[in-house]
Scaffold this active site. Sequence first.
Site, mmCIF file in Angstrom:
data_model
loop_
_atom_site.group_PDB
_atom_site.id
_atom_site.type_symbol
_atom_site.label_atom_id
_atom_site.label_comp_id
_atom_site.label_asym_id
_atom_site.label_seq_id
_atom_site.Cartn_x
_atom_site.Cartn_y
_atom_site.Cartn_z
ATOM 1 N N HIS A 133 8.059 2.955 12.913
ATOM 2 C CA HIS A 133 9.841 1.762 13.684
ATOM 3 C C HIS A 133 10.169 3.026 13.460
ATOM 4 O O HIS A 133 10.018 4.302 12.502
ATOM 5 C CB HIS A 133 10.019 0.483 12.331
ATOM 6 C CG HIS A 133 9.677 1.012 10.959
ATOM 7 N ND1 HIS A 133 9.813 2.445 9.876
ATOM 8 C CD2 HIS A 133 8.698 0.637 9.799
ATOM 9 C CE1 HIS A 133 9.546 1.874 8.648
ATOM 10 N NE2 HIS A 133 9.175 1.185 8.593
ATOM 11 N N HIS A 144 10.391 5.515 10.269
ATOM 12 C CA HIS A 144 9.059 6.578 10.188
ATOM 13 C C HIS A 144 10.168 7.516 10.875
ATOM 14 O O HIS A 144 9.168 9.177 10.748
ATOM 15 C CB HIS A 144 7.413 5.518 10.797
ATOM 16 C CG HIS A 144 7.262 4.477 9.818
ATOM 17 N ND1 HIS A 144 6.593 2.937 10.502
ATOM 18 C CD2 HIS A 144 7.123 4.387 8.607
ATOM 19 C CE1 HIS A 144 6.570 2.411 9.347
ATOM 20 N NE2 HIS A 144 6.893 3.122 8.664
ATOM 21 N N THR A 162 -0.203 6.627 8.085
ATOM 22 C CA THR A 162 0.248 5.515 8.341
ATOM 23 C C THR A 162 -0.391 4.518 8.177
ATOM 24 O O THR A 162 -2.059 4.633 8.857
ATOM 25 C CB THR A 162 1.369 5.193 9.822
ATOM 26 O OG1 THR A 162 2.333 4.229 9.433
ATOM 27 C CG2 THR A 162 0.501 5.658 10.819
ATOM 28 N N ARG A 163 0.067 2.767 8.252
ATOM 29 C CA ARG A 163 -0.979 2.314 8.873
ATOM 30 C C ARG A 163 -0.579 0.784 9.701
ATOM 31 O O ARG A 163 -0.721 -0.579 9.346
ATOM 32 C CB ARG A 163 -1.880 1.483 6.992
ATOM 33 C CG ARG A 163 -1.050 1.045 6.437
ATOM 34 C CD ARG A 163 -1.804 0.833 4.949
ATOM 35 N NE ARG A 163 -0.840 1.355 4.008
ATOM 36 C CZ ARG A 163 -0.262 -0.190 2.559
ATOM 37 N NH1 ARG A 163 -1.663 -1.360 3.075
ATOM 38 N NH2 ARG A 163 0.165 -0.353 2.155
ATOM 39 N N ARG A 199 8.150 5.278 -0.198
ATOM 40 C CA ARG A 199 8.237 4.773 -1.355
ATOM 41 C C ARG A 199 6.850 3.692 -1.511
ATOM 42 O O ARG A 199 6.917 3.304 -0.801
ATOM 43 C CB ARG A 199 9.224 3.563 -0.682
ATOM 44 C CG ARG A 199 10.139 2.909 -2.424
ATOM 45 C CD ARG A 199 10.971 1.874 -2.086
ATOM 46 N NE ARG A 199 11.328 1.025 -2.748
ATOM 47 C CZ ARG A 199 10.990 0.000 -3.242
ATOM 48 N NH1 ARG A 199 10.225 -0.303 -2.099
ATOM 49 N NH2 ARG A 199 11.348 -1.259 -4.038
#
Lengths: 75, 370
Positions: free
Chosen positions: B185, B188, B180-181, B274
């Site tokens: 939310h 996730h 993740t970066r 995605r």
Amino acid sequence: MKKGEEKKFTTVSIPTPLFQKIQDRIKGTGFTSVSSYVAYVLREVITEEPDEEQPFSKEDEERIKDRLRALGYLD
Amino acid sequence: MLSENERKRIFSGETEFHQLVRKEETLIDAANIAAGIFSPLEGFLRQDELASILNERRLPDDTPWTIPVLLDISENESANIMEGDECLVTDPQNNITALLRIEEKYRFNKKEIAEKVFGTNDPQHPGVARTLNLEDVFLGGDIDLVKEEESTYDRFKLSPAETRILFREKGWRTIVGFQTRNPPHLGHEWIQRTALTFADGVFINPLIGKKKKGDFKDELILESYDRLIKDFFLRERAVLSILRTDMKYAGPREAIHHAIMRKNFGCTHFIIGRDHAGVGSFYDPYAAQDMFDEFPDLGIVPMFFSSFFHCNKCGGIANEKTCPHGEEHHIKFSGTAIRESIEKGDCPQKELMREEIAEILLADKNPFVE
């Protein structure tokens, strides 16, 4: 061709009927040649099992566990 | 790691070494090589390795590897450096990070590197721009770490040796890596929980490093994930640890690279969503997922997730395969919408982000990278 760009391929013999079966199988797939299909299958087959645990000395392992405890990752 | 004798040789002052003052990204690459995060690399790329990665997406020994790890120097710097020399790689304050044994000094067409890695030569692509700005000479050779640069986030930093022992101690046999970066939310979180239904543990591994303007600041990403794990996950099922490296925005190639790094940490599975590692509209949203087809020998199993949304009618998160309702009932997990809400000082919609996470972001006067 620059250094390192030369392709490193060699020849492997397979029975002609098998070659023909593969030719039929790859029609309409993303494989562009029998060679690319055979390379794909072989890579899949020879994929090593996940690496064995690294051989840590007892001291190293304890040091790592101490750090993990200090950081709250382990009880 | 450096042997005690080598350490003495460096610090005794009896041996003269060339000194290479490098930018932070290169020092971090050196530390990642030494820690085994970039295994099997043991140094900066030689020319044949670079060519093989560009042309075959593999190292010369056929091991999958897709992203170049380069040490570039200027023509001026290179004038006094010969193959066979040893160099101390330092930060601008002369703190020594690594000892580099130079096996090769070479030049390579930077346009070719950019085009093959990023699939474009458009200078608007941040990775292309960065590659074209590299210096003209590259040094290849093995390194030994002398001292890793300290960072503010060391409390969240684990090496592959540490994560492997940690996973073993927790009794995890299947571990899903999550890259993740962004702060989490609910989308996730849904992915992480879905993956956890199949695996023993989830390894949440935010990428900490140079980011784009407008990205959330690293400390907020960490603080929000720390909160999420403490309050909403089973402690024995989730581990948070950072990965210090830059986003390259290389789309499909970088997705493979991300998977290789997580394999090195001991993960058995890796989540690919995605437009993984994409930027703008440079890549097809599912190109990264497609590239995994070329790597049956990666040694880590990708878990593909398509796009998903909150459906008001379903009353929860759904995707096109699970939801029969029309788009008018859907709320998309839009990073832009979340950013805009935070910028305005508002809590994002409750369907998108937990209030507890939003509070952390809103508490910071300027939560974005400038």
